[in-house]
Enzyme design. Structure first.
Site, PDB file in Angstrom:
ATOM      1  N   TRP A  83      13.521  -3.573  19.319  1.00 25.19           N
ATOM      2  CA  TRP A  83      14.542  -2.582  18.974  1.00 25.19           C
ATOM      3  C   TRP A  83      15.918  -3.046  19.467  1.00 25.19           C
ATOM      4  O   TRP A  83      16.897  -3.020  18.720  1.00 25.19           O
ATOM      5  CB  TRP A  83      14.227  -1.221  19.586  1.00 25.19           C
ATOM      6  N   ASP A 107      12.915   3.349  15.878  1.00 24.90           N
ATOM      7  CA  ASP A 107      14.008   4.190  16.362  1.00 24.90           C
ATOM      8  C   ASP A 107      13.711   5.655  16.067  1.00 24.90           C
ATOM      9  O   ASP A 107      13.365   6.023  14.929  1.00 24.90           O
ATOM     10  CB  ASP A 107      15.311   3.775  15.678  1.00 24.90           C
ATOM     11  N   TYR A 166      19.047  -4.012  17.115  1.00 26.08           N
ATOM     12  CA  TYR A 166      20.305  -3.264  17.164  1.00 26.08           C
ATOM     13  C   TYR A 166      21.486  -4.204  17.361  1.00 26.08           C
ATOM     14  O   TYR A 166      22.546  -4.038  16.743  1.00 26.08           O
ATOM     15  CB  TYR A 166      20.249  -2.236  18.292  1.00 26.08           C
TER      16      TYR A 166
END
Length: 497
Positions: free
Chosen positions: A436, A456, A440
């Site tokens: 994640w 998410d 990002y």
């Protein structure tokens, strides 16, 4: 994107602004090149040739049209989205790497020889790295000539030219007038007002119009940035986003106001040599070179997103002006709310501001509109902070220190020209960084258009609100239909929850 003569000529004949920046029209009967939407009479077919870049048109002996200003067109979406060497090179050239480090520096960053890099750029863009950088210098010089009161010799070196003679020759070659004539012409257009009447010659605000391809959903951009604005670094008020920037030659402040047809930018720089990278980073932050028709066309074809796309066309991916800043934001944001992350980041900024580095504080004079806004702390500043300044679990603090150490040592490159797959590999190898966080960073710091954050929580809530699968595995499989624009789907799902 593949172009043929007929398709390009139809775009020119219809003066379609959607194609500005995709290609340039060379008119050999007049010796000029234009953007496709130029309001001039459509040239005859036999007099026209199309070029993939302004530098390629210049290389063919053409000068820029002073009516449509092709050098001020939006950039090609290719250079922001492509992950190959040419795309990475174009992003780095736009950020001023050739001016600061030369072609050897550019080639070294990309891992290729200068000769091979030159061949690749000429084959795809029609010009080598020096010619591309020279075209950018000419545009930077024009902006400084028309918007500041700097002397022409000062502008020559601020724009990156090696000598005043080279500056004069390039301006004549590109615009068919001398620098003094270019300034006089702009003064006449302003009704006799000089660009900067301050007799001291001090450079105040540099005001620019940053073009984009409509539509642009400005409210979505400003809402996203306002929700995550870190006090002391950035602020959104009255439809304007303001922030501090850390640039190669010093700090700066910028104010960006989306308006119909362009974004008004007010730049206050500690060093005018930073104009080109400042503009490049502002454009990247607001995703101004995107092709909204292509993105919305694909996402809007999915019945689940069709209503949202029709209701809010032109939603962009808010990106970043500083890759290290975005990495820290991503780590701080692990498993806490956006508001909580903002509070923690504000404490970090305040602690770093108490022990500023040697560059901080410059650029806050001359009546800057937001003197309190500063650049986000550098990797070195973060490393210098005591543990008590972080206000987070020890494991997360250790992760931030690991990233800061790798950046400070030159082992981790978070610039927009970085190889995306290699960056993700290096990030997940660090303690405390998983898919994640790495995703990002790739989405916002590198501007990867095809990142999907299936785990998410906000993405999953948005998917559930639309009746889509909300478990990570099934949602990830469903999102395959949104390639290559899954990053834009993430933004839309966040807005849906």
């Amino acid at each position: 994107m593949e172009w043929d003569f007929e398709r390009c000529y139809r775009a020119v004949d219809s003066r379609d602004p959607r194609f500005d920046g995709w290609f340039y029209t060379g008119v050999f009967s007049t010796g000029i090149y234009c953007r496709p939407s130029c309001p001039a009479v459509t040239p005859k077919r036999e007099n026209v040739r199309f070029f993939p870049s302004a530098a390629a048109a210049k290389r063919a002996g053409l000068r820029a049209c002073r009516r449509c200003r092709p050098d001020a067109a939006p950039g090609s979406p290719d250079w922001n989205t492509r992950a190959d060497v040419v795309g990475r090179a174009m992003r780095l050239i736009g950020d001023g790497v050739v001016d600061r480090e030369g072609v050897p520096g550019l080639a070294g960053r990309l891992g290729y020889t200068e000769r091979h890099l030159h061949r690749m750029l000429v084959a795809e863009v029609g010009a080598g790295p020096l010619a591309l950088a020279r075209a950018q210098r000419a545009q930077t010089a024009r902006i400084l000539i028309e918007t500041t009161g700097l002397g022409l010799a000062e502008i020559a070196f601020a724009a990156g030219f090696g000598s005043v003679r080279q500056f004069n020759e390039t301006i004549r070659e590109v615009y068919a007038v001398s620098p003094s004539e270019l300034r006089a012409g702009r003064t006449r257009q302003r009704g006799g007002t000089s660009p900067n009447p301050d007799p001291s010659g001090t450079v105040g605000a540099i005001n620019l119009r940053l073009a984009y391809r409509p539509p642009l959903h400005a409210d979505a951009l400003l809402e996203f940035l306002a929700l995550r604005a870190v006090p002391g670094v950035e602020k959104v008020t009255g439809g304007t986003y303001r922030r501090g920037l850390r640039l190669p030659h010093g700090p700066a402040t910028v104010a960006l106001t989306p308006l119909p047809g362009h974004v008004a930018a007010e730049l206050r720089l500690a060093d005018v040599r930073d104009l080109a990278p400042a503009v490049a980073r502002c454009r990247r932050l607001l995703d101004l070179d995107a092709d909204p028709d292509a993105v919305d066309g694909l996402l809007g074809a999915d019945p689940a997103l069709a209503e949202a796309v029709a209701k809010e066309p032109g939603v962009r991916v808010p990106r970043a002006v500083d890759g290290f800043e975005m990495a820290v934001r991503a780590i701080v944001g692990q498993q806490i709310s956006v508001a909580g992350a903002r509070t923690t980041l504000a404490r970090l900024v305040a602690a770093a501001s108490a022990t500023p580095d040697e560059e901080d504080g410059a650029g806050e004079e001359d009546g800057a509109p937001e003197p309190a806004l500063r650049p986000f702390p550098s990797a070195a500043q973060i490393l210098a902070l005591p543990d008590s300044a972080f206000g987070m679990p020890a494991s997360r603090r250790a992760t931030i220190r690991a990233v800061a150490g790798a950046v400070a040592a030159g082992d981790l490159d978070l610039d927009p020209g970085t190889d995306r797959a290699e960056l993700v590999r290096r990030l997940v190898a660090l303690p405390g960084i998983g898919p994640w966080t790495a995703g990002y960073v790739a989405l916002r710091a590198l501007g990867d258009p095809d990142v999907f954050l299936a785990t998410d929580l906000g993405v999953r809530h948005g998917a559930a609100a639309l009746g889509l699968p909300s478990t990570p595995t099934t949602l990830d499989a469903y999102a395959e239909r949104w390639r290559p624009w899954r990053s834009y789907a993430v933004i839309r799902l966040w807005r849906t929850q």
